[in-house]
Design a protein around this motif. Structure first.
Motif, short mmCIF file in Angstrom:
data_model
loop_
_atom_site.label_atom_id
_atom_site.label_comp_id
_atom_site.label_asym_id
_atom_site.label_seq_id
_atom_site.Cartn_x
_atom_site.Cartn_y
_atom_site.Cartn_z
N ASN A 189 55.34 87.20 -11.75
CA ASN A 189 55.25 87.53 -10.33
C ASN A 189 56.60 87.24 -9.71
N LEU A 190 56.76 87.65 -8.48
CA LEU A 190 58.04 87.42 -7.79
C LEU A 190 57.77 87.07 -6.34
N PHE A 191 58.39 86.00 -5.90
CA PHE A 191 58.18 85.47 -4.56
C PHE A 191 59.47 84.81 -4.10
N ASP A 192 59.68 84.70 -2.78
CA ASP A 192 60.88 84.01 -2.29
C ASP A 192 60.91 82.57 -2.78
N ALA A 193 61.86 82.26 -3.64
CA ALA A 193 61.98 80.91 -4.17
C ALA A 193 63.43 80.65 -4.56
N HIS A 194 63.82 79.41 -4.50
CA HIS A 194 65.17 78.98 -4.91
C HIS A 194 66.27 79.76 -4.19
N PHE A 327 39.21 65.43 -6.43
CA PHE A 327 40.65 65.33 -6.23
C PHE A 327 41.39 66.19 -7.25
N TYR A 328 42.37 66.97 -6.77
CA TYR A 328 43.18 67.82 -7.64
C TYR A 328 44.67 67.57 -7.39
N ASN A 329 45.41 67.50 -8.48
CA ASN A 329 46.86 67.33 -8.43
C ASN A 329 47.53 68.66 -8.77
N ASP A 330 48.12 69.28 -7.75
CA ASP A 330 48.84 70.55 -7.94
C ASP A 330 50.29 70.36 -7.51
N SER A 331 50.88 69.24 -7.95
CA SER A 331 52.24 68.91 -7.51
C SER A 331 53.27 69.94 -7.94
N LYS A 332 52.96 70.71 -8.98
CA LYS A 332 53.90 71.74 -9.45
C LYS A 332 53.98 72.93 -8.48
N ALA A 333 53.12 72.94 -7.48
CA ALA A 333 53.17 74.00 -6.46
C ALA A 333 54.34 73.71 -5.53
N THR A 334 55.52 74.20 -5.89
CA THR A 334 56.73 73.91 -5.14
C THR A 334 57.13 75.03 -4.19
N ASN A 335 56.25 76.01 -4.02
CA ASN A 335 56.51 77.07 -3.04
C ASN A 335 55.20 77.55 -2.45
N SER A 413 39.93 59.28 3.81
CA SER A 413 39.32 58.78 5.06
C SER A 413 38.84 59.92 5.96
N LEU A 414 39.42 61.11 5.81
CA LEU A 414 39.03 62.26 6.63
C LEU A 414 38.00 63.15 5.93
N SER A 415 37.67 62.82 4.69
CA SER A 415 36.84 63.72 3.88
C SER A 415 35.36 63.40 3.97
N GLY A 416 34.58 64.37 3.53
CA GLY A 416 33.14 64.19 3.42
C GLY A 416 32.68 64.62 2.05
N GLU A 417 31.44 64.34 1.73
CA GLU A 417 30.88 64.71 0.43
C GLU A 417 30.95 66.23 0.24
N GLY A 418 31.41 66.65 -0.92
CA GLY A 418 31.53 68.07 -1.21
C GLY A 418 32.91 68.64 -0.96
N ASP A 419 33.80 67.85 -0.37
CA ASP A 419 35.15 68.31 -0.06
C ASP A 419 36.05 68.29 -1.31
N VAL A 420 37.04 69.14 -1.27
CA VAL A 420 38.12 69.13 -2.26
C VAL A 420 39.35 68.52 -1.59
N ILE A 421 39.94 67.53 -2.22
CA ILE A 421 41.19 66.93 -1.74
C ILE A 421 42.30 67.41 -2.67
N LEU A 422 43.18 68.24 -2.12
CA LEU A 422 44.13 69.00 -2.92
C LEU A 422 45.58 68.67 -2.56
N LEU A 423 46.29 68.05 -3.49
CA LEU A 423 47.74 67.92 -3.36
C LEU A 423 48.37 69.21 -3.87
N SER A 424 48.87 70.02 -2.95
CA SER A 424 49.55 71.27 -3.31
C SER A 424 50.67 71.46 -2.30
N PRO A 425 51.84 70.85 -2.54
CA PRO A 425 52.84 70.61 -1.49
C PRO A 425 53.50 71.84 -0.88
N ALA A 426 53.56 72.96 -1.60
CA ALA A 426 54.24 74.17 -1.12
C ALA A 426 55.75 73.97 -0.95
N CYS A 427 56.26 72.87 -1.48
CA CYS A 427 57.67 72.51 -1.33
C CYS A 427 58.14 71.76 -2.57
#
Length: 451
Positions: A189-194, A327-335, A413-427
């Protein structure tokens, strides 16, 4: 390893160390070159430089001497991929028409094995790993290398004829290639990056497109039929084109149709049996299928991997469930594209943890994918921009923290049951962390400490 003499007695500068520079310097010496290494890190703090120095390779550390090219009679430069072409030595090299390569070019030149090359703005690591695992499951004895963490020329030195190296490639690496020719290649794929590195999207795309540049009719270009800009990069290739599409049914190539993955009209697996979450994973899977089919991979091996492979570390990596929160770790999401695809993977309410290096772009393109986002935790240089995007969408629960460790607790602290807590920084991570891996590891550690 092929015995080549193109570097014999040549004066070569290795610019920048890290893993790739260290490996390139060692290899060039084996190939008979007169090697000089130049790295900005001071010698007393530079283990790689000390190692090369002890082996007899000349090392210059702490600065880039303005007369280095002339004094050492440099004929060729092999540069670390991360060093921009605005570097004064590289500007001088351009003025003198000196070749500037990256170590993946060396890997290609010495490799007795074929190479499958994988690039794109997003999904490279997942697709590379899928291809490797599918070929391995089929008994093909593949190797894996490149931007995924293993230096390509080190792997190529050990590769044997009949093997295949599955190679993840960045735009930084590809820009420094000339004769590099994989037997099968894809731009996912191709997207504005770097853009801070390449300057323009056209230059970035041009670097990515080099993966198709030297293909012959005996080689294969896998092409994303759903991404017009990525597809255009393959227009002039001589490689045999194999299309893949998540949106359209294809009688030739790979596609998703009636809830199943097909290749050349044959059903391989129902999408419901695939373990990887998210629509974007299907795009990576289709690309992988196209590539492994060039090596005669069986459907059975493909199915075995897709029903067991849960993903790579830092790419939508499931960490744990705590009191009904996942909880999900998507730290590789840099854009932005990577984060938008991660958000598309979930239908549950999401608490998004985002922020990092400010490369000058806004976040308007992320807004359409934030329909399920109930709260946003921000950090890093881009925190104010992300907060404005959340405010525009009417998201009231927005909190700024200092780092990802604090973000984990704030999100819980802001979440409720059934929520997804997603680290996906976009940067990118470089405003606070050395790598996205470090950022993701710190988040995961913080999540495991929650109770």
């Amino acid at each position: 390893m092929k015995n080549i003499d193109v570097y014999k007695e040549k004066h070569v500068l290795v610019l920048g160390l890290a893993k790739s520079g260290l490996a390139a310097a060692r290899l060039l010496r084996k190939l008979g070159a007169h090697v000089t290494v130049n790295d900005m890190k001071p010698f007393e703090e530079n283990e790689a430089a000390q190692e090369l120095d002890s082996s007899g390779i000349e090392v210059i550390c702490g600065h880039h001497p303005s007369n280095l090219l002339e004094e050492k009679k440099i004929e060729l430069i092999v540069k670390n991929p991360g060093i921009p072409y605005s570097n004064p030595i590289l500007v001088q090299a351009a003025e003198r028409n000196l070749p500037v390569l990256t170590e993946v070019e060396l890997a290609y030149q010495i490799s007795e094995a074929d190479i499958i090359g994988i690039t794109g703005s997003n999904g490279k690591t997942t697709t590379t790993t899928l291809v490797y695992e599918m070929l391995k499951a089929d008994g093909k004895d593949p190797l894996i290398a490149g931007n995924i963490g293993t230096v390509a020329c080190e792997v190529a030195e050990k590769a044997e004829a009949g093997q295949v190296i599955v190679m993840e490639l960045s735009s930084f690496q590809l820009q420094g290639t000339r004769s590099f020719r994989p037997s099968a290649a894809v731009v996912l794929n191709l997207f504005d990056a770097h853009l801070d590195y390449h300057g323009t999207k056209e230059a970035y795309a041009g670097a990515k497109g080099k993966i198709y540049e030297n293909l012959t009719p005996d080689d294969t270009a896998a092409v994303n039929a759903d991404d017009k800009e990525a597809g255009r990069l393959a227009e002039r290739t001589e490689g045999k084109k194999i299309l893949f599409s998540v949106r359209e049914y294809l009688t030739e190539g790979a596609c998703v149709h009636n809830g199943a993955v097909f290749y050349n009209g044959e059903e391989i697996i129902k999408t419901g049996e695939i373990v990887l979450p998210g629509k974007h994973s299907l795009e990576n899977i289709l690309a992988a299928v196209c590539l492994v089919k060039t090596r005669g991979c069986s459907n059975e091996a493909i199915v075995k991997v897709l029903t067991s492979f849960t993903g790579v570390v830092h790419r939508l990596q499931f960490i744990r469930t705590l009191n009904g929160r996942r909880f999900y770790n998507d730290s590789k999401a840099t854009n932005i594209l990577a984060t938008s695809k991660a958000l598309e993977a979930f239908e549950q309410p999401v608490i998004l943890l985002a922020g990092g290096l400010d490369r000058g772009n806004g976040f308007d393109e992320l807004k359409p994918y934030m329909k399920h986002v109930k709260a946003v935790i921000t950090f890093g240089e881009t925190a104010p921009k992300l907060e404005r995007a959340a405010a525009d969408l009417g998201i009231e629960a927005v909190k700024r923290v200092d780092n990802v460790e604090q973000a984990a607790g704030a999100a819980y602290s802001l979440s409720g049951e059934g929520d997804v807590i997603l680290l996906s920084p976009a940067c990118a991570s470089w405003d606070q962390y050395k790598t996205f891996e470090e950022r993701g590891d710190m988040f995961a550690s913080a999540v495991h400490k929650l109770d």
